[in-house]
Design an enzyme around this catalytic site. Sequence first.
Site, PDB file in Angstrom:
ATOM      1  CG  PHE A   1     -10.069 -33.557  44.450  1.00 42.15           C
ATOM      2  CD1 PHE A   1     -10.964 -32.554  44.112  1.00 42.15           C
ATOM      3  CD2 PHE A   1      -9.815 -33.800  45.806  1.00 42.15           C
ATOM      4  CE1 PHE A   1     -11.601 -31.806  45.100  1.00 42.15           C
ATOM      5  CE2 PHE A   1     -10.449 -33.056  46.791  1.00 42.15           C
ATOM      6  CZ  PHE A   1     -11.348 -32.060  46.443  1.00 42.15           C
ATOM      7  CG  ASP A   2      -8.755 -36.086  36.809  1.00 44.92           C
ATOM      8  OD1 ASP A   2      -7.730 -36.786  36.830  1.00 44.92           O
ATOM      9  OD2 ASP A   2      -9.106 -35.426  35.809  1.00 44.92           O
ATOM     10  N   GLY A   3      -6.638 -35.183  38.691  1.00 45.92           N
ATOM     11  CA  GLY A   3      -5.560 -34.203  38.717  1.00 45.92           C
ATOM     12  C   GLY A   3      -5.739 -33.087  37.706  1.00 45.92           C
TER      13      GLY A   3
ATOM     14  CG  ASP B   1     -10.752 -33.369  32.865  1.00 44.03           C
ATOM     15  OD1 ASP B   1     -10.241 -32.979  31.794  1.00 44.03           O
ATOM     16  OD2 ASP B   1     -10.260 -34.295  33.532  1.00 44.03           O
TER      17      ASP B   1
END
Length: 312
Positions: free
Chosen positions: A178-180, A293
């Site tokens: 996951f990106d933050g 994103d």
Amino acid sequence: MAKPESTVINTNVKQKDPSTALVIAVTTRAIFNLEEEHKLYLEKGKEEYTRHQQANQDKPLPPGTAFAFIQAVQYVNKKILESNPAERDLFDILVLSNNSPESGTRIINSAKHYGLEISKFCFVSDEDSTQYLKSHGVKLFLSADRTDVCNALRRGVSAALVFQQEVQAPSTPLRVVFDGDAVLFSDETDQIFQEQGLEGALQYERAMEAIPIGDGPLKAFAMHLGKMRKKFGQEKSPIRTYLVTARSGRDMGIRAIKTLREWGLPIDEAFFMDGAPKGPILAQIQPHIFFDDGLHNIQGAQDVGVPSAWVP
């Protein structure tokens, strides 16, 4: 609410309880490579596409971007049931398709050919098939159609856009990155960064250090994944999760770590990249899926053969 025009139950697979399962819905173009067929559909229309799919119904479709992810999810189910045959907190996969049932036979046959444990095939002729996600209890939706993904996110379902690419199937366990900000967390700090630059964002983070970051679009999915992850000791777990964020560890990492702790979300490894490219670290991790994103990060992941899903 209108019902899906046709739901095919896969009798080869033990049906899961959607109230306890982690339900993942994938579209046919996310799980299989249908680029040629999709081109035919756009150029020649629905009837020609249907004819082609019927004529080739016994020819398995090649794997798509989300294929290895679905296989790894199956492996997790197997491991969970080995340790507790009565466990109901399992992954449940359903295919949501804009195909008609006539052209959908090839999809079903392809899934059976590869031994994919897909419990249901929902063939929906409506323009917006995402209206059925909530009724199926879907916790994550993967699609190759941007409008679908935006509609799902608006409906409050964790969703991401899958780009078709050649994927080397990595080995188990299931590895999810996951990106933050704007993925696991809200985009509040990103907004400050856009308006006030890096210094403004750093000041904001320092002032807010004791307050958890808001929820991002994929938090609900990550939390359910974390719940399944906790059934195993760290050494034996068939699930590994990673945070790979553009935040710097020194200035902006503390709040991120405190937020995860506050949520009770276990993450196996966290990488604070301080704006450096993510491709090299993703190449090391070899995840089954990477959520981000930023389209530049997705491109970097694709360049090293990592299956990527964009959260718009």
